[in-house]
Design an enzyme around this catalytic site. Structure first.
Site, PDB file in Angstrom:
ATOM      1  N   ALA A  13       0.825  -1.221   0.000  1.00 55.51           N
ATOM      2  CA  ALA A  13       0.000   0.000   0.000  1.00 55.51           C
ATOM      3  C   ALA A  13       0.856   1.267   0.000  1.00 55.51           C
ATOM      4  O   ALA A  13       0.326   2.368  -0.091  1.00 55.51           O
ATOM      5  CB  ALA A  13      -0.931  -0.001   1.211  1.00 55.51           C
ATOM      6  N   ARG A  37       6.700  -2.210   3.618  1.00 58.26           N
ATOM      7  CA  ARG A  37       7.922  -2.130   4.434  1.00 58.26           C
ATOM      8  C   ARG A  37       8.229  -0.692   4.818  1.00 58.26           C
ATOM      9  O   ARG A  37       8.890  -0.449   5.813  1.00 58.26           O
ATOM     10  CB  ARG A  37       9.112  -2.716   3.647  1.00 58.26           C
ATOM     11  CG  ARG A  37       9.033  -4.216   3.441  1.00 58.26           C
ATOM     12  CD  ARG A  37      10.035  -4.690   2.417  1.00 58.26           C
ATOM     13  NE  ARG A  37       9.769  -4.083   1.116  1.00 58.26           N
ATOM     14  CZ  ARG A  37      10.451  -4.339   0.003  1.00 58.26           C
ATOM     15  NH1 ARG A  37      11.454  -5.194   0.034  1.00 58.26           N
ATOM     16  NH2 ARG A  37      10.121  -3.737  -1.121  1.00 58.26           N
ATOM     17  N   VAL A  60       6.897  -9.254   3.229  1.00 52.62           N
ATOM     18  CA  VAL A  60       6.115 -10.482   3.006  1.00 52.62           C
ATOM     19  C   VAL A  60       7.001 -11.714   2.820  1.00 52.62           C
ATOM     20  O   VAL A  60       6.532 -12.840   2.907  1.00 52.62           O
ATOM     21  CB  VAL A  60       5.139 -10.361   1.806  1.00 52.62           C
ATOM     22  CG1 VAL A  60       4.081  -9.293   2.048  1.00 52.62           C
ATOM     23  CG2 VAL A  60       5.876 -10.107   0.488  1.00 52.62           C
ATOM     24  N   ASN A  86      -1.197  -7.479  -3.515  1.00 52.05           N
ATOM     25  CA  ASN A  86      -0.615  -6.610  -4.537  1.00 52.05           C
ATOM     26  C   ASN A  86       0.911  -6.500  -4.420  1.00 52.05           C
ATOM     27  O   ASN A  86       1.593  -6.250  -5.414  1.00 52.05           O
ATOM     28  CB  ASN A  86      -1.277  -5.223  -4.402  1.00 52.05           C
ATOM     29  CG  ASN A  86      -0.499  -4.129  -5.068  1.00 52.05           C
ATOM     30  OD1 ASN A  86      -0.510  -4.010  -6.294  1.00 52.05           O
ATOM     31  ND2 ASN A  86       0.221  -3.332  -4.282  1.00 52.05           N
ATOM     32  N   SER A 139      -0.079 -10.352 -13.726  1.00 52.21           N
ATOM     33  CA  SER A 139       0.458  -9.466 -14.767  1.00 52.21           C
ATOM     34  C   SER A 139       0.243 -10.132 -16.121  1.00 52.21           C
ATOM     35  O   SER A 139       0.125 -11.357 -16.203  1.00 52.21           O
ATOM     36  CB  SER A 139       1.961  -9.276 -14.543  1.00 52.21           C
ATOM     37  OG  SER A 139       2.557  -8.661 -15.665  1.00 52.21           O
ATOM     38  N   TYR A 152      10.618 -13.337 -13.424  1.00 52.25           N
ATOM     39  CA  TYR A 152       9.455 -12.489 -13.088  1.00 52.25           C
ATOM     40  C   TYR A 152       8.195 -13.079 -13.726  1.00 52.25           C
ATOM     41  O   TYR A 152       7.154 -13.203 -13.066  1.00 52.25           O
ATOM     42  CB  TYR A 152       9.671 -11.050 -13.562  1.00 52.25           C
ATOM     43  CG  TYR A 152       8.466 -10.172 -13.269  1.00 52.25           C
ATOM     44  CD1 TYR A 152       8.115  -9.857 -11.956  1.00 52.25           C
ATOM     45  CD2 TYR A 152       7.659  -9.698 -14.303  1.00 52.25           C
ATOM     46  CE1 TYR A 152       6.995  -9.083 -11.679  1.00 52.25           C
ATOM     47  CE2 TYR A 152       6.533  -8.916 -14.035  1.00 52.25           C
ATOM     48  CZ  TYR A 152       6.213  -8.616 -12.719  1.00 52.25           C
ATOM     49  OH  TYR A 152       5.089  -7.849 -12.446  1.00 52.25           O
ATOM     50  N   GLY A 183      -1.183  -4.664 -17.808  1.00 55.73           N
ATOM     51  CA  GLY A 183      -0.048  -4.440 -18.704  1.00 55.73           C
ATOM     52  C   GLY A 183       0.810  -3.346 -18.084  1.00 55.73           C
ATOM     53  O   GLY A 183       0.962  -3.297 -16.858  1.00 55.73           O
ATOM     54  N   THR A 187       4.443   3.216 -12.469  1.00 58.78           N
ATOM     55  CA  THR A 187       4.562   3.291 -11.004  1.00 58.78           C
ATOM     56  C   THR A 187       6.058   3.274 -10.680  1.00 58.78           C
ATOM     57  O   THR A 187       6.882   3.560 -11.548  1.00 58.78           O
ATOM     58  CB  THR A 187       3.889   2.067 -10.352  1.00 58.78           C
ATOM     59  OG1 THR A 187       4.578   0.897 -10.823  1.00 58.78           O
ATOM     60  CG2 THR A 187       2.412   1.967 -10.703  1.00 58.78           C
ATOM     61  N   GLU A 188       6.400   2.849  -9.468  1.00 61.58           N
ATOM     62  CA  GLU A 188       7.823   2.693  -9.131  1.00 61.58           C
ATOM     63  C   GLU A 188       8.367   1.348  -9.616  1.00 61.58           C
ATOM     64  O   GLU A 188       9.528   1.011  -9.370  1.00 61.58           O
ATOM     65  CB  GLU A 188       8.017   2.820  -7.611  1.00 61.58           C
ATOM     66  CG  GLU A 188       7.719   4.211  -7.106  1.00 61.58           C
ATOM     67  CD  GLU A 188       7.785   4.347  -5.587  1.00 61.58           C
ATOM     68  OE1 GLU A 188       8.333   3.447  -4.910  1.00 61.58           O
ATOM     69  OE2 GLU A 188       7.298   5.355  -5.074  1.00 61.58           O
TER      70      GLU A 188
HETATM   71  P1  NDP Z   1       5.478  -0.320  -6.983  1.00 59.17           P
HETATM   72  O1  NDP Z   1       6.932  -0.614  -6.968  1.00 59.17           O
HETATM   73  O2  NDP Z   1       5.050   1.088  -7.115  1.00 59.17           O
HETATM   74  O3  NDP Z   1       4.784  -0.926  -5.679  1.00 59.17           O
HETATM   75  C1  NDP Z   1       5.149  -2.182  -5.170  1.00 59.17           C
HETATM   76  C2  NDP Z   1       4.585  -2.301  -3.754  1.00 59.17           C
HETATM   77  O4  NDP Z   1       4.891  -3.608  -3.264  1.00 59.17           O
HETATM   78  C3  NDP Z   1       5.206  -1.302  -2.810  1.00 59.17           C
HETATM   79  O5  NDP Z   1       4.189  -0.764  -1.999  1.00 59.17           O
HETATM   80  C4  NDP Z   1       6.170  -2.123  -1.995  1.00 59.17           C
HETATM   81  O6  NDP Z   1       6.203  -1.594  -0.685  1.00 59.17           O
HETATM   82  C5  NDP Z   1       5.485  -3.506  -1.977  1.00 59.17           C
HETATM   83  N1  NDP Z   1       6.449  -4.588  -1.818  1.00 59.17           N
HETATM   84  C6  NDP Z   1       7.379  -5.018  -2.718  1.00 59.17           C
HETATM   85  N2  NDP Z   1       8.093  -6.012  -2.200  1.00 59.17           N
HETATM   86  C7  NDP Z   1       7.624  -6.209  -0.939  1.00 59.17           C
HETATM   87  C8  NDP Z   1       7.981  -7.093   0.110  1.00 59.17           C
HETATM   88  N3  NDP Z   1       8.964  -7.992  -0.034  1.00 59.17           N
HETATM   89  N4  NDP Z   1       7.299  -7.038   1.272  1.00 59.17           N
HETATM   90  C9  NDP Z   1       6.299  -6.146   1.429  1.00 59.17           C
HETATM   91  N5  NDP Z   1       5.900  -5.293   0.476  1.00 59.17           N
HETATM   92  C10 NDP Z   1       6.577  -5.315  -0.690  1.00 59.17           C
HETATM   93  O7  NDP Z   1       4.879  -1.191  -8.169  1.00 59.17           O
HETATM   94  P2  NDP Z   1       3.370  -1.464  -8.672  1.00 59.17           P
HETATM   95  O8  NDP Z   1       2.399  -0.687  -7.915  1.00 59.17           O
HETATM   96  O9  NDP Z   1       3.401  -1.343 -10.126  1.00 59.17           O
HETATM   97  O10 NDP Z   1       3.254  -3.017  -8.323  1.00 59.17           O
HETATM   98  C11 NDP Z   1       2.173  -3.587  -7.635  1.00 59.17           C
HETATM   99  C12 NDP Z   1       1.925  -4.983  -8.188  1.00 59.17           C
HETATM  100  O11 NDP Z   1       1.508  -4.877  -9.533  1.00 59.17           O
HETATM  101  C13 NDP Z   1       3.160  -5.894  -8.192  1.00 59.17           C
HETATM  102  O12 NDP Z   1       2.773  -7.187  -7.774  1.00 59.17           O
HETATM  103  C14 NDP Z   1       3.572  -5.902  -9.656  1.00 59.17           C
HETATM  104  O13 NDP Z   1       4.257  -7.075 -10.002  1.00 59.17           O
HETATM  105  C15 NDP Z   1       2.209  -5.803 -10.321  1.00 59.17           C
HETATM  106  N6  NDP Z   1       2.209  -5.340 -11.703  1.00 59.17           N
HETATM  107  C16 NDP Z   1       2.748  -4.115 -12.022  1.00 59.17           C
HETATM  108  C17 NDP Z   1       2.734  -3.686 -13.334  1.00 59.17           C
HETATM  109  C18 NDP Z   1       3.362  -2.402 -13.775  1.00 59.17           C
HETATM  110  O14 NDP Z   1       3.582  -2.225 -14.988  1.00 59.17           O
HETATM  111  N7  NDP Z   1       3.639  -1.467 -12.882  1.00 59.17           N
HETATM  112  C19 NDP Z   1       2.097  -4.489 -14.370  1.00 59.17           C
HETATM  113  C20 NDP Z   1       1.593  -5.745 -13.931  1.00 59.17           C
HETATM  114  C21 NDP Z   1       1.633  -6.130 -12.644  1.00 59.17           C
HETATM  115  P3  NDP Z   1       7.508  -1.388   0.202  1.00 59.17           P
HETATM  116  O15 NDP Z   1       8.661  -1.159  -0.722  1.00 59.17           O
HETATM  117  O16 NDP Z   1       7.181  -0.225   1.082  1.00 59.17           O
HETATM  118  O17 NDP Z   1       7.592  -2.665   0.939  1.00 59.17           O
HETATM  119  C1  8X3 Z   2       4.653  -5.763 -15.177  1.00 60.95           C
HETATM  120  C2  8X3 Z   2       4.431  -5.621 -16.611  1.00 60.95           C
HETATM  121  O1  8X3 Z   2       5.307  -6.359 -18.854  1.00 60.95           O
HETATM  122  O2  8X3 Z   2       6.762  -4.955 -17.494  1.00 60.95           O
HETATM  123  O3  8X3 Z   2       4.188  -6.971 -14.693  1.00 60.95           O
HETATM  124  O4  8X3 Z   2       6.392  -7.256 -16.944  1.00 60.95           O
HETATM  125  S1  8X3 Z   2       5.796  -6.084 -17.506  1.00 60.95           S
END
Ligand code: NDP
Ligand code: 8X3
Length: 252
Positions: A13, A37, A60, A86, A139, A152, A183, A187-188
Site C-alpha cells: 500500500a 515495508r 512479506v 498486490n 500481470s 518475473y 499491462g 509506477t515505481e
Molecule cells: P510499486 O513498486 O510502485 O509498488 C510495489 C509495492 O509492493 C510497494 O508498496 C512495496 O512496498 C510492496 N512490496 C514489494 N516487495 C515487498 C515485500 N517484499 N514485502 C512487502 N511489500 C513489498 O509497483 P506497482 O504498484 O506497479 O506493483 C504492484 C503490483 O503490480 C506488483 O505485484 C507488480 O508485479 C504488479 N504489476 C505491475 C505492473 C506495472 O507495470 N507497474 C504491471 C503488472 C503487474 P515497500 O517497498 O514499502 O515494501
Molecule cells: C509488469 C508488466 O510487462 O513490465 O508486470 O512485466 S511487464
C-alpha cells in the site's frame, strides 16, 4: 440505518497500485489495513484517508514476521472482507543465464511465497465468516513470457495458477477470488526493476501513454463492489497502446 463495517487489507500500500487502491477503497467506505515495508509512506497515506486504518510494517518474504504481524491484528480488524495481494516487484531484466540469484529470490519469495503467507493468515478469517474476496495482482507477464524476464514471468504465472486454485478450493466457503493482470502501469515498478536507473525506467513508458495506478485501482474497486452473486474471475488490462506483453504502438 446502521452502516455495516467493511475492511480491506492491501499489501504494497506504500506505492503505485496498492496506494491508489487504498485511496479508492477508502472513498468507497472501507476501513483499511495498510501493509508495506516503508512505515513513513504508510503513515503519510493513512493521514490522508477518511476511514479508519491500521498500518502493518513487514516484509512479506519474512514468514514468521508475516504470520506474527497479521495474527497480532486486534480481533475487530480480522473481519477482513477484501484482501488485495498486490505487493511484488520485478528485479532485473537479463537473459536467464546471466540472472542474479538474489533477484530470483526476491521475486519468487516476494511475489509468490509472500502472497501465499499473507493469504494463509487471512483465509481462515474469511472462511469462518463464510465470506470474503481475494484479489491477486498478477500481470500480462504471467500469461506471456518475454525475453529476459523468465523469473518475473514465472512468478506471475504462479500467481495466476494460485488464483485458479484458490477459486476452486474456496468455492464451498463463500470466498470469491479475482485475478487481475495489468499491462504497463507507470509506477515505481521499473525503478525497482532497474535498481534506480532512471534512464532505463523512463524508457519503459516512452512513446505511448501507459496506464496509471488509479486505472488498476478503479478495476479493483469495480470488482469488489459487484453484487454478492457476481464473481469476476479474471481481468487483463492494457493501455490502449499495448496489445500483448511485448506489442506496443509507439510514436518514436
Ligand atoms: P510499486 O513498486 O510502485 O509498488 C510495489 C509495492 O509492493 C510497494 O508498496 C512495496 O512496498 C510492496 N512490496 C514489494 N516487495 C515487498 C515485500 N517484499 N514485502 C512487502 N511489500 C513489498 O509497483 P506497482 O504498484 O506497479 O506493483 C504492484 C503490483 O503490480 C506488483 O505485484 C507488480 O508485479 C504488479 N504489476 C505491475 C505492473 C506495472 O507495470 N507497474 C504491471 C503488472 C503487474 P515497500 O517497498 O514499502 O515494501
Ligand atoms: C509488469 C508488466 O510487462 O513490465 O508486470 O512485466 S511487464
Amino acid at each position: 440505518m446502521e452502516q455495516i463495517r467493511k475492511i480491506a487489507l492491501i499489501t504494497g500500500a506504500s506505492s503505485g497500485i496498492g496506494r491508489a487502491t487504498a485511496v479508492q477503497l477508502s472513498e468507497a467506505g472501507y476501513d483499511l489495513v495498510l501493509c508495506g515495508r516503508r512505515k513513513e509512506r504508510l503513515e503519510e497515506l493513512a493521514a490522508q484517508l477518511k476511514t479508519d486504518t491500521v498500518s502493518l510494517v513487514f516484509d512479506v518474504r519474512n514468514k514468521s514476521l508475516t504470520f506474527d504481524t497479521l495474527n497480532g491484528l486486534p480481533e475487530e480488524w480480522k473481519a477482513i472482507d477484501v484482501l488485495v495481494n498486490n505487493a511484488g516487484n520485478a528485479h532485473g531484466l537479463e537473459p536467464i543465464q546471466d540472472g542474479d540469484v538474489q533477484d530470483w529470490d526476491m521475486m519468487i519469495d516476494g511475489n509468490v511465497k509472500g502472497l501465499l503467507y499473507v493469504s494463509k493468515a487471512v483465509m481462515p478469517w474469511m472462511i469462518e465468516r463464510k465470506k470474503g474476496h481475494i484479489i491477486n495482482i498478477s500481470s500480462v507477464a504471467g500469461k506471456q513470457t518475454y525475453a529476459n524476464g523468465a523469473v518475473y514471468c514465472a512468478s506471475k504465472a504462479a500467481v495466476e495458477k494460485i488464483s485458479e486454485g484458490m477459486r476452486l478450493d474456496l468455492l464451498p466457503h463463500g470466498v470469491k477470488v479475482t485475478n487481475i493482470a495489468p499491462g504497463a502501469v507507470n509506477t515505481e515498478f521499473s525503478e525497482v526493476r532497474f535498481k534506480g536507473d532512471e534512464a532505463k525506467s523512463e524508457a519503459v513508458y516512452r512513446g505511448y501513454e501507459p496506464l496509471i495506478a488509479e486505472d488498476i485501482a478503479d478495476a479493483i474497486t469495480y470488482v469488489v463492489t459487484r453484487p454478492a452473486r457476481v464473481q469476476i474471475a479474471d481481468m487483463t488490462i492494457f493501455p490502449s497502446a499495448q496489445a500483448s506483453a511485448t506489442s506496443f504502438w509507439k510514436d518514436d
